[in-house]
Design an enzyme around this catalytic site. Structure first.
Site, PDB file in Angstrom:
ATOM      1  N   GLY A  54       9.340   6.340  56.059  1.00  0.00           N
ATOM      2  CA  GLY A  54       8.934   7.015  57.286  1.00  0.00           C
ATOM      3  C   GLY A  54       8.718   8.491  57.064  1.00  0.00           C
ATOM      4  N   ASP A  55       8.351   9.146  58.166  1.00  0.00           N
ATOM      5  CA  ASP A  55       8.040  10.570  58.132  1.00  0.00           C
ATOM      6  C   ASP A  55       9.023  11.273  59.065  1.00  0.00           C
ATOM      7  OD1 ASP A  55       6.981  13.062  58.830  1.00  0.00           O
ATOM      8  OD2 ASP A  55       4.947  12.411  58.347  1.00  0.00           O
TER       9      ASP A  55
ATOM     10  N   HIS B 115      14.997  23.875  52.802  1.00  0.00           N
ATOM     11  CA  HIS B 115      14.320  24.996  52.113  1.00  0.00           C
ATOM     12  C   HIS B 115      12.819  24.733  51.918  1.00  0.00           C
ATOM     13  CE1 HIS B 115      15.168  23.355  47.745  1.00  0.00           C
ATOM     14  NE2 HIS B 115      14.518  22.510  48.497  1.00  0.00           N
TER      15      HIS B 115
HETATM   16  C1  LIG Z   1      13.019  18.640  47.554  1.00  0.00           C
HETATM   17  S1  LIG Z   1      13.106  16.937  47.636  1.00  0.00           S
HETATM   18  C2  LIG Z   1      14.828  16.609  47.865  1.00  0.00           C
HETATM   19  C3  LIG Z   1      15.236  15.253  47.406  1.00  0.00           C
HETATM   20  C4  LIG Z   1      16.719  14.918  47.485  1.00  0.00           C
HETATM   21  N1  LIG Z   1      17.211  14.986  48.826  1.00  0.00           N
HETATM   22  C5  LIG Z   1      17.546  15.750  46.532  1.00  0.00           C
HETATM   23  O1  LIG Z   1      18.283  16.647  46.952  1.00  0.00           O
HETATM   24  O2  LIG Z   1      17.412  15.533  45.323  1.00  0.00           O
HETATM   25  C6  LIG Z   1      12.394  16.693  49.235  1.00  0.00           C
HETATM   26  C7  LIG Z   1      12.284  15.265  49.648  1.00  0.00           C
HETATM   27  O3  LIG Z   1      11.757  15.245  50.978  1.00  0.00           O
HETATM   28  C8  LIG Z   1      10.870  14.193  51.061  1.00  0.00           C
HETATM   29  N2  LIG Z   1       9.929  14.414  52.151  1.00  0.00           N
HETATM   30  C9  LIG Z   1       8.969  15.369  52.204  1.00  0.00           C
HETATM   31  N3  LIG Z   1       8.289  15.275  53.359  1.00  0.00           N
HETATM   32  C10 LIG Z   1       8.821  14.247  54.039  1.00  0.00           C
HETATM   33  C11 LIG Z   1       8.548  13.689  55.295  1.00  0.00           C
HETATM   34  N4  LIG Z   1       7.572  14.180  56.083  1.00  0.00           N
HETATM   35  N5  LIG Z   1       9.301  12.655  55.703  1.00  0.00           N
HETATM   36  C12 LIG Z   1      10.285  12.154  54.930  1.00  0.00           C
HETATM   37  N6  LIG Z   1      10.603  12.658  53.709  1.00  0.00           N
HETATM   38  C13 LIG Z   1       9.868  13.703  53.274  1.00  0.00           C
HETATM   39  C14 LIG Z   1      10.183  14.171  49.722  1.00  0.00           C
HETATM   40  O4  LIG Z   1       9.545  12.937  49.455  1.00  0.00           O
HETATM   41  C15 LIG Z   1      11.359  14.454  48.790  1.00  0.00           C
HETATM   42  O5  LIG Z   1      11.968  13.281  48.376  1.00  0.00           O
END
Ligand SMILES: C[S@@+](CC[C@H](N)C(=O)[O-])C[C@H]1O[C@@H](n2cnc3c(N)ncnc32)[C@H](O)[C@@H]1O
Length: 536
Positions: free
Chosen positions: A423-424, A444
């Site tokens: 999902g988003d 961040h």
């Molecule tokens: C910087 S990573 C952090 C991953 C993990 N939580 C960690 O600390 O290792 C950001 C995560 O947010 C997810 N993400 C980005 N946009 C998103 C969205 N609109 N909905 C859901 N997840 C999203 C990305 O796919 C990615 O896995």
């Protein structure tokens, strides 16, 4: 001070002669406090005077025949010895003048006392009047033979505004030169060869330039480390040392070019060199692929994908726009969705930066039973650790559709206790009713407005009193804590409007969206867990 010069003996110009007469009078009549005050240009640091004896003064004069100075000094009541080549100040003066000319020293004791006057004699055309004037100096003997004391005296003088300006060892005496805060100079003389304080002192003049050079060439390190990671050098060296030719052959590189990069990285502590053979240091071993906490993908992305986006830093500064979008034409997560190879590299890089996550379950006060939702949980690493630490817990990973497949595989070992939901977090409901929600390195990525959407969405899924753990790298009050500030710039470049926040900014953002920040628990590398409760 005012001095009347009676006869002009001819060997010196009028101004040199006047300065010399003033210097002799100064050395004879003034106290150590006066002498120190003259170079500090203000109140002298009194405690240091306990360890200093005012030994005399020196003056630079232009003269054709240094031997003529003996008579000049005699007229001023100074019994001077024969001229001799000046070693320590002479080296510094020759270096400064850039000419291979002699610098002579004529020294004598001022009558009626024990203080010395030293004339440093240079040929007439070499130095301007103003330059000669600036070379006037006072000399102090350091009482005591203790290096700690000498270092303390140097530190106090530097704190008082003096600048280290060379030094040396000559005839059983260590000589340390300082430029004054106002006019003139100061020389410290300490008995014996004081190797360590001397090295410290003479190392200082180029410290500022060296620091700037290190800053300016930081990108070379980034690229050299990334190239080593791309070539897989650490994997090749995992079995033991190899020589340059072998490494070149196995990586398809030019041996002579590779040697240069290896030598650079060896000097930086990544490899160890033994002639033509190379081995891994503990730092270099982090570039291996198959080790826990491998940094290889992080090295590749910092020196590759994100290195290129950093070239747009000025664009960000001038337009306020994301450098990443400027360079790649899409915002990061759209770019990763459309570029599977970059997405894999990003996931590998995120995983490389997750060693600290192992400590997170221990900081979470995990309930014995219940459900944990990891929002934006990526490859499932954190949720895996949480489910391992809490065997009575169930876990749900929520992330974008192209991410959850790999996470499902990573969490398969937990059987029915783990599930994934695609999902988003801006548009879709976050899985509801859990006891603990995790937002690790999500905030961040986004500006306050978008973070608020995410937080409200998470809050809507939570019951009052449930816990939210935010894992970030908060900006500290101490401005020397550099990592959060570095990542603040990194996020500015590589996200749309993201950045690190101070703990106070986190507190406000959480409060505005239905959470009360309750505790901050420290993690390595300036990361932290911010524990918040869902409020009414
Ligand atoms: C910087 S990573 C952090 C991953 C993990 N939580 C960690 O600390 O290792 C950001 C995560 O947010 C997810 N993400 C980005 N946009 C998103 C969205 N609109 N909905 C859901 N997840 C999203 C990305 O796919 C990615 O896995």
């Amino acid at each position: 001070m005012s001095v009347t010069v009676s006869g002009a003996p001819g060997a010196l110009g009028e101004r040199d002669l006047r300065r010399l007469a003033e210097t002799v009078a100064f050395a004879r009549d003034r106290s150590a406090g006066d002498a120190l005050a003259a170079v500090v240009a203000g109140e002298p640091p009194a405690p240091v005077l306990r360890h200093l004896e005012f030994a005399g003064a020196a003056v630079l004069v232009a003269v054709a025949q240094p031997a003529d100075l003996i008579g000049v000094l005699a007229d001023l009541g100074v019994r001077a010895g024969e001229p001799r080549p000046s070693a320590v100040p002479g080296d510094r003066l020759r270096e400064r003048a850039g000419q291979g000319r002699d610098v002579w020293s004529v020294r004598g004791v001022v009558s009626g006392g024990s203080r010395e006057v030293e004339l440093l004699a240079v040929p007439g055309t070499m130095w301007s009047e103003a330059e000669r004037e600036a070379e006037s100096s006072v000399a102090f003997d350091v009482t005591g033979e203790d290096d700690v004391l000498l270092r303390g005296v140097c530190a106090t003088l530097l704190d008082a505004g003096l600048t280290a300006d060379g030094g040396g060892y000559d005839e059983h005496v260590t000589v340390l030169h300082f430029r004054g805060a106002g006019r003139g100079r100061l020389t410290l003389r300490a008995p014996g060869h004081r190797t360590e304080p001397l090295a410290r002192h003479v190392g200082r003049p180029d410290r500022v330039r060296r620091t700037m050079l290190d800053l300016m060439t930081g990108a070379w390190r980034t690229r050299a480390v990334a190239a080593a990671a791309e070539l897989g050098l650490a994997d090749l060296l995992a079995g033991g040392p190899l020589d340059t030719a072998e490494l070149a052959e196995r990586t398809g590189s030019h041996a002579d070019k590779l040697r240069r990069v290896l030598a650079y990285l060896a000097a930086l502590g990544v490899f160890r060199r033994d002639g033509e053979r190379w081995s891994l240091t503990a730092v270099g071993a982090m570039l291996r692929t198959d080790v826990a906490g491998s940094q290889r993908d992080l090295a590749r992305i910092y020196g590759g994908l994100f290195y290129r986006s950093f070239s747009g830093l000025e664009h960000t500064l001038r337009t306020g726009e994301s450098a990443f979008v400027h360079v790649y034409g899409a915002q990061p997560f759209e770019h990763f969705a459309a570029n599977p190879a970059d997405a894999r590299l990003f996931e590998g890089a995120m995983a490389a930066g997750t060693t600290f996550l192992e400590l997170v379950p221990g900081l979470l006060d995990l309930p014995a039973t219940g459900t944990v939702v990891d929002v934006g949980g990526s490859d499932g690493r954190l949720l895996d650790l949480v489910l391992t630490a809490g065997p009575g817990l169930r876990g749900v990973l929520f992330d974008r559709p192209h991410v959850v497949g790999a996470a499902a595989e990573a969490l398969a070992g937990h059987g029915a206790r783990a599930s994934v939901v695609a999902g988003d977090f801006f548009h879709d409901p976050v899985p509801a009713g859990a006891d603990l929600y995790l937002l690790s390195r999500i905030m961040h990525d986004w500006d306050d407005e978008r973070c608020s959407v995410i937080l409200r969405n998470v809050r809507a899924a939570m019951a009052e009193g449930a816990t939210l753990a935010v894992i970030e790298r908060p900006i500290r009050d101490d401005p020397r804590t550099v990592l959060p500030l570095a990542f603040n710039v990194h996020m500015m470049v590589n996200t749309v409007q993201g950045g690190e926040r101070t703990t106070e900014e986190h507190r406000r953002l959480l409060a505005a969206n239905g959470f009360a920040l309750q505790d901050i628990r420290e993690l390595p590398l300036d990361m932290a867990v911010l524990v918040a409760r869902a409020t009414a």
